[in-house]
Design a protein around this motif. Sequence first.
Motif, PDB file in Angstrom:
ATOM      1  N   MET A   1       0.840  -1.208   0.000  1.00 62.24           N
ATOM      2  CA  MET A   1       0.000   0.000   0.000  1.00 62.24           C
ATOM      3  C   MET A   1       0.860   1.238   0.000  1.00 62.24           C
ATOM      4  O   MET A   1       1.962   1.260   0.496  1.00 62.24           O
ATOM      5  N   ALA A   2       0.314   2.297  -0.604  1.00 62.48           N
ATOM      6  CA  ALA A   2       1.017   3.560  -0.583  1.00 62.48           C
ATOM      7  C   ALA A   2       0.965   4.151   0.799  1.00 62.48           C
ATOM      8  O   ALA A   2      -0.027   4.055   1.494  1.00 62.48           O
ATOM      9  N   SER A   3       2.047   4.740   1.205  1.00 62.54           N
ATOM     10  CA  SER A   3       2.088   5.373   2.511  1.00 62.54           C
ATOM     11  C   SER A   3       3.038   6.542   2.479  1.00 62.54           C
ATOM     12  O   SER A   3       3.915   6.612   1.637  1.00 62.54           O
ATOM     13  N   VAL A   4       2.862   7.463   3.381  1.00 59.73           N
ATOM     14  CA  VAL A   4       3.748   8.605   3.462  1.00 59.73           C
ATOM     15  C   VAL A   4       4.992   8.197   4.221  1.00 59.73           C
ATOM     16  O   VAL A   4       4.945   7.414   5.160  1.00 59.73           O
ATOM     17  N   LYS A   5       6.147   8.700   3.787  1.00 60.36           N
ATOM     18  CA  LYS A   5       7.417   8.321   4.389  1.00 60.36           C
ATOM     19  C   LYS A   5       7.666   9.120   5.656  1.00 60.36           C
ATOM     20  O   LYS A   5       7.522  10.329   5.678  1.00 60.36           O
ATOM     21  N   LYS A   6       8.069   8.420   6.701  1.00 60.99           N
ATOM     22  CA  LYS A   6       8.329   9.078   7.974  1.00 60.99           C
ATOM     23  C   LYS A   6       9.576   9.950   7.868  1.00 60.99           C
ATOM     24  O   LYS A   6      10.584   9.554   7.301  1.00 60.99           O
ATOM     25  N   ASP A   7       9.485  11.140   8.427  1.00 63.18           N
ATOM     26  CA  ASP A   7      10.596  12.085   8.441  1.00 63.18           C
ATOM     27  C   ASP A   7      10.936  12.365   9.905  1.00 63.18           C
ATOM     28  O   ASP A   7      10.101  12.854  10.666  1.00 63.18           O
ATOM     29  N   ASN A   8      12.182  12.053  10.303  1.00 64.82           N
ATOM     30  CA  ASN A   8      12.592  12.229  11.697  1.00 64.82           C
ATOM     31  C   ASN A   8      12.704  13.686  12.111  1.00 64.82           C
ATOM     32  O   ASN A   8      12.917  13.976  13.297  1.00 64.82           O
ATOM     33  N   ARG A   9      12.580  14.601  11.140  1.00 63.15           N
ATOM     34  CA  ARG A   9      12.622  16.021  11.477  1.00 63.15           C
ATOM     35  C   ARG A   9      11.276  16.509  12.005  1.00 63.15           C
ATOM     36  O   ARG A   9      11.158  17.662  12.427  1.00 63.15           O
ATOM     37  N   LEU A  10      10.256  15.648  11.958  1.00 61.52           N
ATOM     38  CA  LEU A  10       8.943  15.967  12.515  1.00 61.52           C
ATOM     39  C   LEU A  10       8.776  15.258  13.856  1.00 61.52           C
ATOM     40  O   LEU A  10       9.267  14.149  14.042  1.00 61.52           O
ATOM     41  N   THR A  11       8.077  15.881  14.772  1.00 61.56           N
ATOM     42  CA  THR A  11       7.748  15.210  16.030  1.00 61.56           C
ATOM     43  C   THR A  11       6.649  14.179  15.767  1.00 61.56           C
ATOM     44  O   THR A  11       6.008  14.193  14.712  1.00 61.56           O
ATOM     45  N   ARG A  12       6.397  13.304  16.716  1.00 62.26           N
ATOM     46  CA  ARG A  12       5.332  12.306  16.561  1.00 62.26           C
ATOM     47  C   ARG A  12       3.975  12.982  16.393  1.00 62.26           C
ATOM     48  O   ARG A  12       3.158  12.558  15.577  1.00 62.26           O
ATOM     49  N   THR A  13       3.761  14.025  17.181  1.00 60.95           N
ATOM     50  CA  THR A  13       2.482  14.740  17.093  1.00 60.95           C
ATOM     51  C   THR A  13       2.319  15.394  15.733  1.00 60.95           C
ATOM     52  O   THR A  13       1.241  15.332  15.123  1.00 60.95           O
ATOM     53  N   GLN A  14       3.370  16.028  15.236  1.00 67.52           N
ATOM     54  CA  GLN A  14       3.310  16.683  13.935  1.00 67.52           C
ATOM     55  C   GLN A  14       3.065  15.667  12.826  1.00 67.52           C
ATOM     56  O   GLN A  14       2.253  15.903  11.925  1.00 67.52           O
ATOM     57  N   GLY A 280      -3.214  11.004  -4.645  1.00 66.95           N
ATOM     58  CA  GLY A 280      -2.560  12.228  -5.088  1.00 66.95           C
ATOM     59  C   GLY A 280      -2.766  13.359  -4.095  1.00 66.95           C
ATOM     60  O   GLY A 280      -1.818  14.053  -3.700  1.00 66.95           O
ATOM     61  N   LEU A 281      -4.003  13.546  -3.653  1.00 65.53           N
ATOM     62  CA  LEU A 281      -4.303  14.586  -2.668  1.00 65.53           C
ATOM     63  C   LEU A 281      -3.683  14.253  -1.320  1.00 65.53           C
ATOM     64  O   LEU A 281      -3.238  15.140  -0.593  1.00 65.53           O
ATOM     65  N   LEU A 282      -3.670  12.957  -0.972  1.00 65.63           N
ATOM     66  CA  LEU A 282      -3.087  12.529   0.299  1.00 65.63           C
ATOM     67  C   LEU A 282      -1.611  12.915   0.373  1.00 65.63           C
ATOM     68  O   LEU A 282      -1.155  13.530   1.347  1.00 65.63           O
ATOM     69  N   PHE A 283      -0.857  12.572  -0.671  1.00 65.42           N
ATOM     70  CA  PHE A 283       0.567  12.873  -0.694  1.00 65.42           C
ATOM     71  C   PHE A 283       0.819  14.376  -0.781  1.00 65.42           C
ATOM     72  O   PHE A 283       1.692  14.904  -0.090  1.00 65.42           O
ATOM     73  N   THR A 284       0.060  15.070  -1.640  1.00 64.26           N
ATOM     74  CA  THR A 284       0.268  16.503  -1.826  1.00 64.26           C
ATOM     75  C   THR A 284      -0.022  17.272  -0.540  1.00 64.26           C
ATOM     76  O   THR A 284       0.754  18.128  -0.116  1.00 64.26           O
TER      77      THR A 284
END
Length: 344
Positions: A1-14, A280-284
């Motif tokens: 499934m498509a998923s957004v990639k986790k970025d460690n520069r964001l907090t868990r809440t963000q 598309g909207l999800l990723f954008t």
Amino acid sequence: MASVKKDNRLTRTQNFLCVGFSGFFSKTVTSPLEVVKIKSQVGTFHCKKGFWNSFLIIYQNEGLRGFWKGNFTSCLRLFPYTAVHLTTYKKIVHLHMDELGFISHWRAIFAGGLAGVAAALATYPLEVAETRLIIQNCRQPTYIGVAHTLSKIYSNEGLLALYRGFSLTVLGAFPFSVGCYAVYMNLDRLWQEPHFRFTPLQNFINGCLAAGVAQTLSYPFETVKRKMQAQSSRLPHMGGVDVHFSGMIDCFIQVVRNKGILSLWSGLTANTIKIVPYFGLLFTCFEMCKQVCLYRNGYIVSPLSYKLTPGVDQSLRPHELQEVKRYLKNRNFGSGESSLRNRW
């Protein structure tokens, strides 16, 4: 499934809020296709004349608001679903990792399937409420809002009615996982290059393709599940379901006997068309929210671009970056105070 990639520069809440808001936005925009899909699966009169005519009939009978029935319930379900899914997925993946921290594609997809079942169990009553709100006529409603729907189903039909058809979620998870696995195991052949070289566009196409194949394979289970969620002797016309049945197996038999085997894929057109704009909207939307958070955290110079802030170590986590900033601020303040004393 498509998923957004986790970025460690964001907090868990963000990260959680970015995922939640992007899901909320993409679901709201594609809600008309979801309404047509569910009405087609249940078999209400709106969808007897084909895909395109369904939109016209819904508009004539219920107006524009008929295309956003149940959308608030669907969006409300996103937050607990995402939280349970992510937590369960992390725990299952951790159990299946080897000594080096790696996990096979098959095990990762299997973990995703189990996490999806756990999340569905926690939020299933909201899915039943969404189905009931969508199939009713909003000009002559039986249910008013999420709380009223859940309360009325519980008081009139009992607790089990809020989990009617859940076993089909479990059964549908198997073909869904097989579909994802079949796609991802052949991506090298499709693009003729290894996974780590895929561009963002290629990853988006991969996600849409995996979702399309997986949902098509598991679609008959979802169709029967929606019929079971919708049918009730306490609703007008038994909830609008096109066949009457006594249970899950009987529902499969009645659908195939009276409507033909292809009717198990009713609404697949709307579901397939929805995949590309939804993801598309999800990723954008996720990327836009992510940019705002990265700007607030100090990693980029503007929320409108990904231009990195000069001198900022992008490998630092948000709390680490804030500590560095406080240290530099205090050091500069101390050095300024010392120079002032030296003047006097």
